[in-house]
Design a protein around this motif. Structure first.
Motif, short mmCIF file in Angstrom:
data_model
loop_
_atom_site.label_atom_id
_atom_site.label_comp_id
_atom_site.label_asym_id
_atom_site.label_seq_id
_atom_site.Cartn_x
_atom_site.Cartn_y
_atom_site.Cartn_z
N THR A 2 0.87 -1.18 0.00
CA THR A 2 0.00 0.00 0.00
C THR A 2 0.90 1.22 0.00
O THR A 2 1.72 1.39 0.91
CB THR A 2 -0.91 0.03 1.25
N ILE A 3 0.79 2.06 -1.05
CA ILE A 3 1.78 3.13 -1.13
C ILE A 3 1.42 4.35 -0.29
O ILE A 3 2.28 5.03 0.19
CB ILE A 3 2.08 3.57 -2.59
N ASP A 4 0.15 4.63 -0.13
CA ASP A 4 -0.15 5.86 0.59
C ASP A 4 -1.64 5.94 0.89
O ASP A 4 -2.42 5.15 0.40
CB ASP A 4 0.27 7.07 -0.26
N GLU A 5 -2.00 6.94 1.68
CA GLU A 5 -3.41 7.19 1.96
C GLU A 5 -3.75 8.59 1.43
O GLU A 5 -2.97 9.52 1.58
CB GLU A 5 -3.66 7.13 3.46
N PHE A 6 -4.91 8.70 0.83
CA PHE A 6 -5.31 9.98 0.24
C PHE A 6 -6.73 10.35 0.71
O PHE A 6 -7.49 9.49 1.14
CB PHE A 6 -5.32 9.86 -1.30
N ASP A 7 -7.04 11.62 0.57
CA ASP A 7 -8.43 12.03 0.82
C ASP A 7 -9.29 11.54 -0.34
O ASP A 7 -10.36 10.98 -0.14
CB ASP A 7 -8.53 13.56 0.92
N VAL A 8 -8.81 11.81 -1.55
CA VAL A 8 -9.59 11.44 -2.74
C VAL A 8 -8.67 10.78 -3.76
O VAL A 8 -7.58 11.28 -4.03
CB VAL A 8 -10.24 12.70 -3.40
N ALA A 9 -9.12 9.64 -4.31
CA ALA A 9 -8.40 9.03 -5.44
C ALA A 9 -9.28 9.18 -6.67
O ALA A 9 -10.45 8.79 -6.66
CB ALA A 9 -8.12 7.56 -5.16
#
Ligand SMILES: Cc1cc2nc3c(=O)[nH]c(=O)nc-3n(C[C@H](O)[C@H](O)[C@H](O)COP(=O)(O)OP(=O)(O)OC[C@H]3O[C@@H](n4cnc5c(N)ncnc54)[C@H](O)[C@@H]3O)c2cc1C
Length: 525
Positions: A2-9
């Motif tokens: 899992t590369i990262d966490e975002f608010d919106v993809a």
């Protein structure tokens, strides 16, 4: 991995995804854009798009300058249609997308993930996990599991076009409005005359940017689509059509000939049950190009989504997405609206492709008669549907209709009336002083709103500047003044952040206050 966490993809970096990335980039939230191809599709597609109904035409480009292709044509002010609106704009889609992406690159909070295809999606209470694989552009597949990875985002926007994987992953069906037509599309140069629409070769041609012209012809039952798409016979058939249309063939160079199946489709649902996954653009609706609404409809979706997402994320501790009125209103507003637009393109397609000679002759005669009188001209913007519900002050004049996007003079010079993607109020003088009831500011502040007074072109007070947090500009023309006059002689409008629509209009400071109170009730959690 899992590369990262975002608010919106955002899945898909076509025009819809790119505009959404731009608008969300402006809000500062953390965004990932996932696109399976590494470069922008160079094929000719959009050549003409709708006009000023396109959500303001001021999407921020490089250094805060408007994206050129979204600016409306200055000749719009010569239009005979009242109130004046912009004509269609000729564009080349690849160039437009390059420009929008340049705008996105200025936001360090937006990360581009190019060359990855999304193939899986898992929804949880707090976030969505997307599964990505490296996309092989030669084979058009993403089967290699070696580079597989996941990303997590609070929200996922499926802007991944007609074959949307996201739409399928959230089990949303497309409903057909019953139009299914094979057409041929080609782009040639230079320009020439417009032919009549004849049943033996139903179609149309129109000038495109620079020296390009496009022909679209409906294939007849006895015609083989393969003949038109074939690299050897295709160009020959296209050139032949050019000849039939009275074009000097020696001066033509064929750019592309292709056969497409046209559809009129609208998605059953525009979001998943968890309200964490949404679809937009061609992923949510597809239509033939007769109204130039394909591109702008995706852009409109993006502008409707951006402020809703930004607002929800600001208040996410207070309310889950499933209970958010703001998020729910995306589908409430758009589904009937876009269904109506798609229905109109179907009507136009049937009109253009009329197979019966007698009916076609009657149609042409009626059109010639109508065209004789400029006064009767009705712009396509005026034929656009109205909003039937959602976040609008129904009952106030003009609230359900497309809003106008005038130019104005401010302390910074000539530009759009408003410059930021925020909730705001505009007014034309005089209205009991410059502030005209704009002191109800808590709501505006919560929305990051801009208060703006737009003086009429001939206002005695030529001041343009800022007074007590209210920006004062002077209208260049009478576009806004005319629009307000036409809609209940209003003096003030509360404009939504998407700028395509105003929340409502009023003609007194008390009326404005009512608008602010009701809009606040609809939006604030
Ligand atoms: C020949 C032709 C002519 C047209 N002419 C006009 C016109 O004149 N005017 C007009 O308004 N419209 C026109 N259109 C329609 C217009 O091109 C579309 O409406 C518009 O491109 C839709 O934009 P979009 O961003 O929603 O989808 P798209 O442009 O389809 O972009 C979707 C993106 O998602 C990516 N993607 C797909 N699946 C995945 C995945 N699983 N993972 C990651 N990425 C993915 C794709 O690679 C693509 O870049 C035309 C279309 C065609 C084909």
């Amino acid at each position: 991995m899992t590369i990262d966490e975002f608010d919106v993809a955002i899945v898909g970096y076509g025009p819809t995804g790119a505009v959404l990335a731009n608008l969300l980039g402006l809000t500062g939230i953390k965004v990932a854009v996932i696109e399976r191809t590494r470069s922008i599709d160079p094929k000719p597609r959009v050549m003409r798009k709708g006009g000023d109904e396109l959500a303001g035409g001021v999407y921020t480009g490089v250094d805060g300058e408007p994206i050129l292709h979204f600016e409306v044509d200055p000749v719009s002010t010569k239009s005979t249609v009242r109130p004046r609106v912009a004509p269609r704009r000729c564009i080349i889609q690849t160039e437009l997308e390059e420009d929008i992406r340049k705008g996105v690159k200025q936001f360090s909070n937006v990360k581009e993930l190019l060359g990855y295809s999304v193939f899986g999606l898992g929804e949880e209470a707090e976030a969505v996990t997307l599964k990505l694989r490296v996309f092989n552009e030669e084979t058009g597949t993403a089967t290699d599991t070696a580079g597989e990875m996941s990303i997590r985002a609070k929200f996922v926007m499926g802007c991944d076009g007609g074959n949307s994987a996201i739409r399928k992953l959230i089990n949303t069906k497309m409903n057909s409005l019953g139009f299914d037509e094979g057409r041929r599309h080609q782009a040639l140069g230079p320009r020439s005359r417009i032919p009549l629409l004849q049943p033996e070769a139903p179609g149309l041609t129109f000038p495109c940017p620079r020296n390009i012209r496009r022909w679209e012809v409906k294939l007849l039952p006895n015609e083989d689509p393969a003949d038109f798409s074939h690299p050897e016979t295709g160009p020959e058939r296209c050139m032949k059509l050019g000849e039939e249309f009275g074009t000097d063939l020696d001066s033509l160079k064929l750019w592309r000939a292709a056969t497409y199946q046209l559809h009129c489709l609208v998605a059953d649902k525009f979001s998943s049950k968890s309200m964490r996954v949404f679809i937009a653009g061609d992923a949510a609706h597809q239509m033939p190009p007769f109204m130039g609404q394909g591109l702008v409809s995706g852009v409109r979706d993006a502008s409707f989504l951006a402020w809703r997402l930004a607002y929800h994320l600001k208040n996410e501790q207070l309310i889950p997405p499933t209970e958010s009125k703001v998020l729910a209103s995306y589908e409430v507003e758009l589904k009937p609206y876009i269904t109506s637009i798609v229905g109109m393109t179907k009507y136009l397609g049937n009109l253009i492709g009329e197979p019966d000679m007698e009916k076609a002759t009657k149609r042409d005669l009626a059109m010639r008669e109508a065209m004789k009188s400029q006064e009767k001209a009705v712009s396509r913007e005026d034929r656009l549907p109205v909003l039937l519900g959602g976040i609008i002050g129904l009952g106030t004049p003009g609230a359900e209709k497309n809003f106008v996007q005038p130019f104005a003079f401010s302390a910074d010079g000539r530009g759009r009336c408003w410059t930021t993607s925020s909730h705001m109020s505009i007014a034309r003088a005089p209205l009991g002083g410059r502030n005209c009831g704009l002191d109800n500011s808590a709501f505006f502040d919560q929305m990051g709103g801009q208060k703006l007074v737009c003086l009429a072109k001939d206002a005695k007070d030529g001041f343009a500047g800022e007074v007590a947090g209210v920006r004062v500009v002077r209208e260049e023309d009478t576009i806004l003044t005319d629009w307000l006059k036409l809609h209940g002689n209003a003096t003030v409008a509360v404009v939504r952040p998407d700028r395509s629509f105003c929340y409502g209009t009023a003609s007194s400071a008390e009326g404005l206050n009512d608008l602010l109170v009701t809009s606040q009730k609809m939006i604030v959690v």
